[in-house]
Design an enzyme around this catalytic site. Structure first.
Site, PDB file in Angstrom:
ATOM      1  N   LYS A 265      -3.428 -18.413   4.899  1.00 18.55           N
ATOM      2  CA  LYS A 265      -4.211 -19.270   5.766  1.00 18.55           C
ATOM      3  C   LYS A 265      -6.201 -19.205   6.060  1.00 18.55           C
ATOM      4  O   LYS A 265      -6.943 -20.051   5.509  1.00 18.55           O
ATOM      5  CB  LYS A 265      -3.705 -20.007   7.303  1.00 18.55           C
ATOM      6  CG  LYS A 265      -3.880 -19.467   8.293  1.00 18.55           C
ATOM      7  CD  LYS A 265      -2.075 -18.611   7.654  1.00 18.55           C
ATOM      8  CE  LYS A 265      -1.937 -17.064   8.591  1.00 18.55           C
ATOM      9  NZ  LYS A 265      -0.082 -17.320   9.696  1.00 18.55           N
TER      10      LYS A 265
ATOM     11  N   GLU B  84       2.447 -24.372   1.268  1.00 16.17           N
ATOM     12  CA  GLU B  84       3.030 -24.776   2.139  1.00 16.17           C
ATOM     13  C   GLU B  84       3.294 -24.228   3.899  1.00 16.17           C
ATOM     14  O   GLU B  84       3.387 -25.060   5.166  1.00 16.17           O
ATOM     15  CB  GLU B  84       4.370 -25.059   1.936  1.00 16.17           C
ATOM     16  CG  GLU B  84       5.409 -26.033   2.837  1.00 16.17           C
ATOM     17  CD  GLU B  84       4.635 -27.243   3.126  1.00 16.17           C
ATOM     18  OE1 GLU B  84       4.717 -28.335   2.450  1.00 16.17           O
ATOM     19  OE2 GLU B  84       3.840 -27.305   4.729  1.00 16.17           O
TER      20      GLU B  84
ATOM     21  N   LYS C 126      -5.976 -22.741  10.112  1.00 15.45           N
ATOM     22  CA  LYS C 126      -4.391 -23.746   9.484  1.00 15.45           C
ATOM     23  C   LYS C 126      -4.923 -25.383   9.980  1.00 15.45           C
ATOM     24  O   LYS C 126      -4.713 -26.027   8.992  1.00 15.45           O
ATOM     25  CB  LYS C 126      -3.014 -23.880  10.806  1.00 15.45           C
ATOM     26  CG  LYS C 126      -2.632 -22.123  10.450  1.00 15.45           C
ATOM     27  CD  LYS C 126      -1.885 -21.983  11.500  1.00 15.45           C
ATOM     28  CE  LYS C 126      -1.140 -21.234  11.029  1.00 15.45           C
ATOM     29  NZ  LYS C 126       0.018 -20.201  12.560  1.00 15.45           N
TER      30      LYS C 126
ATOM     31  N   ASP D 215      -6.922 -18.343  14.083  1.00 15.17           N
ATOM     32  CA  ASP D 215      -5.057 -18.513  12.949  1.00 15.17           C
ATOM     33  C   ASP D 215      -5.173 -20.352  12.923  1.00 15.17           C
ATOM     34  O   ASP D 215      -5.372 -20.598  12.090  1.00 15.17           O
ATOM     35  CB  ASP D 215      -4.391 -17.798  13.456  1.00 15.17           C
ATOM     36  CG  ASP D 215      -3.357 -17.971  12.389  1.00 15.17           C
ATOM     37  OD1 ASP D 215      -3.013 -17.224  11.166  1.00 15.17           O
ATOM     38  OD2 ASP D 215      -1.999 -18.684  13.170  1.00 15.17           O
TER      39      ASP D 215
ATOM     40  N   ARG E 262       0.945  -1.138  -0.104  1.00 16.41           N
ATOM     41  CA  ARG E 262       0.031   0.125   0.395  1.00 16.41           C
ATOM     42  C   ARG E 262       0.898   1.515   0.216  1.00 16.41           C
ATOM     43  O   ARG E 262       0.606   2.232  -0.554  1.00 16.41           O
ATOM     44  CB  ARG E 262      -1.044  -0.071   1.061  1.00 16.41           C
ATOM     45  CG  ARG E 262      -2.207  -1.157   1.101  1.00 16.41           C
ATOM     46  CD  ARG E 262      -2.701  -1.057   2.100  1.00 16.41           C
ATOM     47  NE  ARG E 262      -1.812  -1.654   3.312  1.00 16.41           N
ATOM     48  CZ  ARG E 262      -2.371  -2.065   4.160  1.00 16.41           C
ATOM     49  NH1 ARG E 262      -3.384  -2.875   4.724  1.00 16.41           N
ATOM     50  NH2 ARG E 262      -1.996  -3.224   4.889  1.00 16.41           N
TER      51      ARG E 262
HETATM   52  P1  NDP Z   1       2.113  -7.979   6.944  1.00 21.84           P
HETATM   53  O1  NDP Z   1       0.919  -6.792   8.014  1.00 21.84           O
HETATM   54  O2  NDP Z   1       3.377  -7.751   7.205  1.00 21.84           O
HETATM   55  O3  NDP Z   1       2.152  -6.751   5.557  1.00 21.84           O
HETATM   56  C1  NDP Z   1       1.686  -7.290   4.537  1.00 21.84           C
HETATM   57  C2  NDP Z   1       1.692  -6.573   2.650  1.00 21.84           C
HETATM   58  O4  NDP Z   1       0.717  -6.869   3.065  1.00 21.84           O
HETATM   59  C3  NDP Z   1       2.014  -5.026   3.710  1.00 21.84           C
HETATM   60  O5  NDP Z   1       3.382  -4.751   2.847  1.00 21.84           O
HETATM   61  C4  NDP Z   1       1.008  -4.381   3.046  1.00 21.84           C
HETATM   62  O6  NDP Z   1       1.337  -3.304   2.873  1.00 21.84           O
HETATM   63  C5  NDP Z   1       0.587  -5.248   1.519  1.00 21.84           C
HETATM   64  N1  NDP Z   1      -1.102  -5.280   1.310  1.00 21.84           N
HETATM   65  C6  NDP Z   1      -1.864  -5.349   2.343  1.00 21.84           C
HETATM   66  N2  NDP Z   1      -3.448  -5.102   2.050  1.00 21.84           N
HETATM   67  C7  NDP Z   1      -2.856  -4.760   0.761  1.00 21.84           C
HETATM   68  C8  NDP Z   1      -3.811  -3.948  -0.003  1.00 21.84           C
HETATM   69  N3  NDP Z   1      -5.062  -4.024  -0.204  1.00 21.84           N
HETATM   70  N4  NDP Z   1      -3.382  -2.945  -1.646  1.00 21.84           N
HETATM   71  C9  NDP Z   1      -1.691  -4.067  -1.466  1.00 21.84           C
HETATM   72  N5  NDP Z   1      -0.821  -3.751  -0.116  1.00 21.84           N
HETATM   73  C10 NDP Z   1      -1.734  -4.147   0.587  1.00 21.84           C
HETATM   74  O7  NDP Z   1       1.978  -9.101   6.949  1.00 21.84           O
HETATM   75  P2  NDP Z   1       2.361 -10.418   7.309  1.00 21.84           P
HETATM   76  O8  NDP Z   1       3.398 -10.132   6.483  1.00 21.84           O
HETATM   77  O9  NDP Z   1       2.711 -10.585   8.202  1.00 21.84           O
HETATM   78  O10 NDP Z   1       1.799 -11.933   6.541  1.00 21.84           O
HETATM   79  C11 NDP Z   1       1.291 -11.818   5.137  1.00 21.84           C
HETATM   80  C12 NDP Z   1       0.997 -13.190   4.881  1.00 21.84           C
HETATM   81  O11 NDP Z   1       0.932 -14.435   4.954  1.00 21.84           O
HETATM   82  C13 NDP Z   1      -0.910 -13.089   5.905  1.00 21.84           C
HETATM   83  O12 NDP Z   1      -1.800 -13.972   5.331  1.00 21.84           O
HETATM   84  C14 NDP Z   1      -0.113 -13.451   6.505  1.00 21.84           C
HETATM   85  O13 NDP Z   1      -1.502 -14.764   7.402  1.00 21.84           O
HETATM   86  C15 NDP Z   1       0.592 -14.904   6.250  1.00 21.84           C
HETATM   87  N6  NDP Z   1       1.576 -15.374   7.261  1.00 21.84           N
HETATM   88  C16 NDP Z   1       2.542 -14.775   7.634  1.00 21.84           C
HETATM   89  C17 NDP Z   1       3.091 -14.931   9.022  1.00 21.84           C
HETATM   90  C18 NDP Z   1       4.210 -14.331   9.906  1.00 21.84           C
HETATM   91  O14 NDP Z   1       4.804 -14.853  10.249  1.00 21.84           O
HETATM   92  N7  NDP Z   1       4.268 -12.659   9.853  1.00 21.84           N
HETATM   93  C19 NDP Z   1       3.320 -16.998   8.790  1.00 21.84           C
HETATM   94  C20 NDP Z   1       2.670 -17.170   8.000  1.00 21.84           C
HETATM   95  C21 NDP Z   1       1.604 -17.215   6.945  1.00 21.84           C
HETATM   96  P3  NDP Z   1       1.859  -1.566   3.396  1.00 21.84           P
HETATM   97  O15 NDP Z   1       4.052  -2.893   3.899  1.00 21.84           O
HETATM   98  O16 NDP Z   1       1.997  -0.338   2.694  1.00 21.84           O
HETATM   99  O17 NDP Z   1       1.313  -1.876   4.579  1.00 21.84           O
HETATM  100  N1  HSE Z   2       0.194 -15.143  13.533  1.00 26.78           N
HETATM  101  C1  HSE Z   2       0.232 -16.687  13.332  1.00 26.78           C
HETATM  102  C2  HSE Z   2       1.137 -17.383  14.065  1.00 26.78           C
HETATM  103  C3  HSE Z   2       1.649 -16.605  12.724  1.00 26.78           C
HETATM  104  O1  HSE Z   2       1.402 -16.596  15.106  1.00 26.78           O
HETATM  105  O2  HSE Z   2       1.196 -18.971  14.219  1.00 26.78           O
HETATM  106  C4  HSE Z   2       1.896 -17.992  11.141  1.00 26.78           C
HETATM  107  O3  HSE Z   2       1.065 -18.489  10.963  1.00 26.78           O
END
Ligand code: NDP
Ligand code: HSE
Length: 417
Positions: free
Chosen positions: A97, A119, A195, A191, A42
């Site tokens: 997920k 995965e 899963k 969450d 964003r």
């Molecule tokens: P973050 O919130 O850190 O990152 C999300 C990213 O997506 C940001 O860069 C955000 O932009 C961008 N974004 C969100 N909505 C929009 C939109 N409408 N248009 C454009 N860009 C968008 O999330 P995570 O990296 O932690 O997680 C990402 C995914 O991975 C999620 O589905 C989460 O459930 C999954 N996940 C996360 C884990 C973790 O440990 N964090 C582990 C396993 C899965 P901006 O930077 O500008 O806000």
């Molecule tokens: N929020 C999630 C957790 C990220 O704490 O397990 C990994 O899916």
């Protein structure tokens, strides 16, 4: 192979960093370079390692992209975007997920002629999806029990080891990149439920929605529960449980009291662990980092490498099995229970409680009254019951809440033997 990263947050940035850092090794393993060429966010990020745009169409219109990696989060928007991409026969990898818990089957169907990898969606870096689809494919899965949410496990571990306060540890988990954008998903159990549904869908072909199953989070676990657990040699963990019972599938996600000698009881911090019982192999246990940028990037990139290896038509991708299984009704869960309640410290209260218990076919196994502090007019009581049906304990807790001598809420937790 050129890839676009949709979402450059904790996971997206870690995927790009790792692809660049390990590029030679990755190329050697799949005989192809995997190049992240553009990312979507964003807000634009001046220090990003690759060009960032904030207009999704700028990414989707690029004909040179082979694989789109969805790491934005949310449900409706990524569903719309991924559907569009798969219809164009381009491959997709996601860690989302929440999206998969609702739409995995529809997306798998759209991906018939291309690859759809996820995965990273369960248990961070542990390759549990591959284990279920491949390594255990000869087994009927009798049960899956897992610590599936790193944030909840981190909170419970810190509350147990360091007597840390819930909100402070949650803040730390957010700072470390473990928690979801909305941490309610972690601490209220959603969450872990997402899963568990992915795993249950792969193992049993069961297609149910999160709304259909029992979901409780760690938000109500208190210092007093930790105190009781220590006194009676339990450890409190947040588990997702899927098991066959009477030809039906029991699915539930909630905190449990676990005997402290059990292997899952020893899994601390952000670590996840999943115990799978197969009718051929018996019990096997998978353990590793369950959240955070790097752990998740490891699993995302494993999918990308499989795609580069052209494994898209193998059993790894495209996996839909139908089932004759039904979901077990929540009322039919049969287990032991822990109860914590605050009551006025006066004559007859305990006998009223035990009377209510016997009225609902609940028998006491363990009882503890925590000595009350001076000037307090209430005491905390703890009970562990013998096995009973969920229906009975739900009625009992409701009846207890109605009693004038009961202060605050009545807290119940299941025991996992
Ligand atoms: P973050 O919130 O850190 O990152 C999300 C990213 O997506 C940001 O860069 C955000 O932009 C961008 N974004 C969100 N909505 C929009 C939109 N409408 N248009 C454009 N860009 C968008 O999330 P995570 O990296 O932690 O997680 C990402 C995914 O991975 C999620 O589905 C989460 O459930 C999954 N996940 C996360 C884990 C973790 O440990 N964090 C582990 C396993 C899965 P901006 O930077 O500008 O806000
Ligand atoms: N929020 C999630 C957790 C990220 O704490 O397990 C990994 O899916």
């Amino acid at each position: 192979m050129k890839i676009a990263i949709l979402g450059y947050g904790t996971v997206g940035s870690a995927v790009v960093e790792t692809l660049l850092k390990n590029q030679d090794l990755i190329k050697a393993r799949c005989n192809e370079e995997i190049i992240p060429v553009i990312a979507l966010a964003r807000s634009l990020k001046p220090n990003a390692l690759i060009p960032i745009v904030n207009d999704i169409d700028e990414v989707l219109e690029r004909e040179d992209i082979d694989v789109f990696v969805e790491l934005m989060g949310g449900i409706d928007l990524p569903f719309e975007i991924i559907s569009k991409i798969l219809k164009r026969k381009k491959s997709v990898v996601t860690a989302n997920k929440a999206l998969l818990a609702y739409h995995r089957c529809e997306l798998e169907k759209l991906a018939q002629d291309t690859a759809f990898g996820y995965e990273a969606s369960v248990a961070g870096g542990i390759p549990i999806i591959k284990i279920l689809k491949e390594g255990l494919s000869a087994n009927n899965i009798v049960s899956i029990k897992g610590i599936l949410n790193g944030t909840s496990n981190y909170i419970l571990s810190k509350m147990t080891e360091d007597s840390a306060k819930f909100q402070e540890v949650l803040k730390k988990a957010q700072d470390l990149g473990y928690a979801e954008a909305d941490p309610t998903f972690d601490i209220e159990g959603f969450d872990a439920a997402h899963k568990l549904l992915i795993l249950a869908n792969i193992a049993y072909g069961l297609r149910v929605k999160p709304e259909d199953i029992l979901i409780e989070g760690v938000s109500k676990v208190s210092d007093e529960d930790i105190y009781f657990a220590k006194e009676f040699e339990y450890t409190i963990k947040h588990l997702g449980i899927a098991k066959i019972k009477d030809e039906k599938i029991e699915l539930r996600v909630h905190p449990v009291m676990l005997n402290k000698d059990k292997m899952l009881a020893k899994v601390d911090g952000v670590m996840n662990a999943i115990s799978v019982d197969g009718d051929v192999l018996g019990e096997s246990l998978y353990y590793g980092p369950g959240a955070g940028g790097k752990a998740t990037a490891s699993a995302v990139i494993a999918d990308l490498i499989d795609i580069a290896r052209k494994e898209k038509n193998s059993a790894i991708f495209g996996y839909l099995n139908d089932t004759s299984y039904e979901l077990l009704n929540k009322d039919e869960i049969y287990t032991r229970y822990y109860l914590r309640l605050k009551v006025l410290d006066k004559i007859g209260v305990l006998s009223k409680i035990t009377h209510l218990m016997s009225e609902h076919q609940i028998s006491i196994d363990t009882f503890l009254q925590k000595p009350k502090k001076e000037k307090q007019d209430y005491s905390t009581l703890f009970f562990i019951t013998h096995q009973t049906y969920e229906k009975n304990i739900q009625i009992l807790t409701q009846r207890l809440r109605e009693q004038e001598f009961v202060k605050d809420d009545v807290f119940m937790m299941r025991i996992e033997d």
